[in-house]
Scaffold this motif. Structure first.
Motif, short mmCIF file in Angstrom:
data_model
loop_
_atom_site.label_atom_id
_atom_site.label_comp_id
_atom_site.label_asym_id
_atom_site.label_seq_id
_atom_site.Cartn_x
_atom_site.Cartn_y
_atom_site.Cartn_z
N LEU A 243 0.83 -1.21 0.00
CA LEU A 243 0.00 0.00 0.00
C LEU A 243 0.86 1.26 0.00
CD1 LEU A 243 -2.89 -0.92 2.47
CD2 LEU A 243 -3.09 -0.46 0.02
N ASP A 244 1.90 1.29 0.81
CA ASP A 244 2.75 2.48 0.90
C ASP A 244 3.51 2.72 -0.40
OD1 ASP A 244 1.83 2.76 3.44
OD2 ASP A 244 3.72 2.29 4.44
N ILE A 245 4.12 1.67 -0.94
CA ILE A 245 4.88 1.82 -2.18
C ILE A 245 3.95 2.19 -3.34
CG2 ILE A 245 6.28 0.60 -3.88
CD1 ILE A 245 7.61 -0.89 -1.56
N ALA A 246 2.77 1.61 -3.36
CA ALA A 246 1.80 1.95 -4.41
C ALA A 246 1.40 3.42 -4.31
CB ALA A 246 0.56 1.07 -4.29
N THR A 247 1.23 3.91 -3.09
CA THR A 247 0.89 5.33 -2.90
C THR A 247 2.02 6.22 -3.39
OG1 THR A 247 -0.43 4.77 -0.95
CG2 THR A 247 0.19 7.07 -1.22
N GLY A 248 3.26 5.87 -3.01
CA GLY A 248 4.40 6.65 -3.45
C GLY A 248 4.54 6.67 -4.97
N MET A 249 4.36 5.52 -5.60
CA MET A 249 4.47 5.45 -7.06
C MET A 249 3.33 6.20 -7.74
SD MET A 249 7.18 4.08 -8.15
CE MET A 249 6.72 3.77 -9.86
N ALA A 250 2.15 6.17 -7.14
CA ALA A 250 1.01 6.91 -7.71
C ALA A 250 1.29 8.41 -7.68
CB ALA A 250 -0.26 6.59 -6.93
N LEU A 251 1.88 8.89 -6.58
CA LEU A 251 2.24 10.30 -6.50
C LEU A 251 3.29 10.67 -7.55
CD1 LEU A 251 2.54 10.77 -2.62
CD2 LEU A 251 0.86 11.88 -4.12
N PHE A 252 4.34 9.86 -7.62
CA PHE A 252 5.45 10.14 -8.53
C PHE A 252 5.00 10.10 -9.98
CE2 PHE A 252 8.92 8.45 -11.18
CZ PHE A 252 9.82 9.50 -11.09
N LEU A 253 4.34 9.02 -10.38
CA LEU A 253 3.94 8.86 -11.78
C LEU A 253 2.82 9.83 -12.15
CD1 LEU A 253 4.08 4.98 -12.19
CD2 LEU A 253 5.72 6.69 -13.01
N GLY A 254 1.95 10.15 -11.18
CA GLY A 254 0.91 11.12 -11.45
C GLY A 254 1.47 12.49 -11.75
N ALA A 255 2.44 12.93 -10.92
CA ALA A 255 3.08 14.22 -11.15
C ALA A 255 3.88 14.21 -12.45
CB ALA A 255 3.99 14.57 -9.98
N PHE A 256 4.58 13.11 -12.70
CA PHE A 256 5.37 12.98 -13.92
C PHE A 256 4.48 13.09 -15.16
CE2 PHE A 256 6.53 10.01 -17.32
CZ PHE A 256 7.71 10.59 -17.77
N ALA A 257 3.37 12.37 -15.18
CA ALA A 257 2.48 12.39 -16.33
C ALA A 257 1.86 13.78 -16.53
CB ALA A 257 1.38 11.35 -16.16
N SER A 258 1.55 14.45 -15.42
CA SER A 258 0.92 15.76 -15.51
C SER A 258 1.83 16.79 -16.15
CB SER A 258 0.51 16.25 -14.11
OG SER A 258 -0.46 15.39 -13.55
N VAL A 259 3.10 16.80 -15.73
CA VAL A 259 4.02 17.83 -16.23
C VAL A 259 4.69 17.43 -17.53
CG1 VAL A 259 4.42 18.82 -13.96
CG2 VAL A 259 5.89 16.98 -14.76
N ALA A 260 4.91 16.12 -17.73
CA ALA A 260 5.63 15.68 -18.92
C ALA A 260 4.73 15.60 -20.15
CB ALA A 260 6.28 14.32 -18.67
N PHE A 261 3.49 15.19 -19.95
CA PHE A 261 2.59 14.97 -21.08
C PHE A 261 1.36 15.86 -21.05
CE2 PHE A 261 4.62 10.74 -20.23
CZ PHE A 261 5.52 10.81 -21.28
N GLY A 262 1.30 16.76 -20.09
CA GLY A 262 0.17 17.67 -20.03
C GLY A 262 -1.12 17.01 -19.60
N THR A 263 -1.03 15.88 -18.89
CA THR A 263 -2.22 15.19 -18.41
C THR A 263 -2.92 16.04 -17.35
OG1 THR A 263 -1.10 13.09 -18.77
CG2 THR A 263 -3.07 13.04 -17.40
N ASP A 264 -4.23 16.04 -17.38
CA ASP A 264 -4.99 16.77 -16.38
C ASP A 264 -4.66 16.21 -15.00
OD1 ASP A 264 -6.87 17.94 -14.71
OD2 ASP A 264 -8.50 17.79 -16.17
N VAL B 12 -4.25 6.22 0.22
CA VAL B 12 -4.05 6.71 1.59
C VAL B 12 -5.21 6.29 2.49
CG1 VAL B 12 -3.96 8.79 3.03
CG2 VAL B 12 -2.57 8.65 0.96
N LEU B 13 -6.42 6.42 1.98
CA LEU B 13 -7.59 5.98 2.75
C LEU B 13 -7.53 4.47 3.01
CD1 LEU B 13 -10.45 8.03 1.03
CD2 LEU B 13 -9.44 8.42 3.29
N ALA B 14 -7.10 3.72 1.99
CA ALA B 14 -7.00 2.26 2.15
C ALA B 14 -5.97 1.90 3.22
CB ALA B 14 -6.61 1.62 0.81
N ARG B 15 -4.89 2.71 3.29
CA ARG B 15 -3.86 2.43 4.31
C ARG B 15 -4.43 2.62 5.72
NH1 ARG B 15 -1.71 1.03 7.83
NH2 ARG B 15 0.43 1.33 8.58
#
Length: 267
Positions: A60-81, A93-96
């Motif tokens: 759960l913790d590693i999945a949360t960390g990767m979701a944050l990292f990849l989400g930010a990466f996709a937003s700034v690198a590819f213009g994803t909403d 986080v709620l699941a944790r």
């Protein structure tokens, strides 16, 4: 001598991977630093729980960390909403927290705190690195790493040569004030010439270099404190001659947030 050669080769491979991933960016950056997020968080979990972290919490913790990292990466690198990436880490986080109801731990609050520590200590700073790269460009991100490496080199050379006054003996007996200012001098010298390569003016890059030097040292000391508290010498053994991933990126974890804040202020 053999250990020195192994350390040098291991460090050279790491530096080459960092430079390549930042220079080419894109999925190479996401893959390399995503791996650092996973391994770094795993090492932080072992330190926080002293090797007693359940598999459910780890996932759960590693999945949360990767979701944050990849989400930010996709937003700034590819213009994803950004709104498309936000729900997943929020739900994780709620699941944790909900998982604490079923894991039957002796101290759920301490366990939740350890999870927050793991995510904030490793995943959040590396997410900020992604923001630096894709918001301010490759040259600034590379210059930040160069300053980190120059600070380490200057601190080592000056500290070994004339270091006498202990910087923080309770945490790191080998560090000296002479080494600290030696590392900062190396960084300031780089900052004085940075405008020739990056643009801007010395009034921007010299403070940039000083911030890197100061927070690089604090990052190193904080990781030393964490390891002392956990009763270990290294965070891991994945990097021959260097220890674990956290032993290699401890400075970066403090420098990236500080530099992002500084860049927000001056740009």
């Amino acid at each position: 001598m053999k250990n020195l050669i192994i350390r040098a080769l291991s460090g050279a491979v790491y530096i080459a991977l960092v430079i390549s991933s930042i220079y080419f960016g894109g999925w190479l950056f996401a893959t390399f630093f995503g791996i650092l997020v996973i391994i770094g968080m795993h090492e932080a979990q072992k330190l926080a729980w002293k090797g007693k972290c359940s598999t459910t919490i780890q996932v759960l913790d590693i999945a949360t960390g990767m979701a944050l990292f990849l989400g930010a990466f996709a937003s700034v690198a590819f213009g994803t909403d950004p709104r498309l990436a936000a729900p997943l880490p929020i739900l994780l986080v709620l699941a944790r927290f909900i998982a604490g109801l079923y894991l039957k731990e002796q101290s759920p609050i301490a366990s939740w705190a350890n999870s927050c520590f793991t995510i904030c200590y490793v995943a959040v700073p590396l997410t900020m690195l992604a923001l630096i790269l894709h918001t301010y460009g490759m040259l600034i991100a590379l210059f930040m790493f160069v300053c980190i490496w120059l600070n380490d080199t200057g601190a080592y050379l000056v500290g070994c040569t004339i270091g006498k006054h202990r910087l923080f003996e309770r945490i790191s007996p080998k560090k000296s004030w002479e080494g600290f200012f030696g590392g900062m001098a190396f960084c300031i010298a780089a900052g004085a010439f940075a405008h020739h390569l990056i643009g801007g003016c010395q009034a921007i890059w010299i403070p940039f270099a000083i911030i890197v030097s100061a927070f690089s040292t604090w990052g190193d000391l904080v990781e030393s404190l964490i390891k002392r508290t956990a009763g270990v010498k290294d965070s891991g053994n994945i990097m021959p001659g260097h220890g674990g991933v956290l032993d290699r990126i401890d400075s970066l974890l403090f420098v990236a947030p500080a530099i992002l804040a500084y860049l927000y202020l001056v740009h």
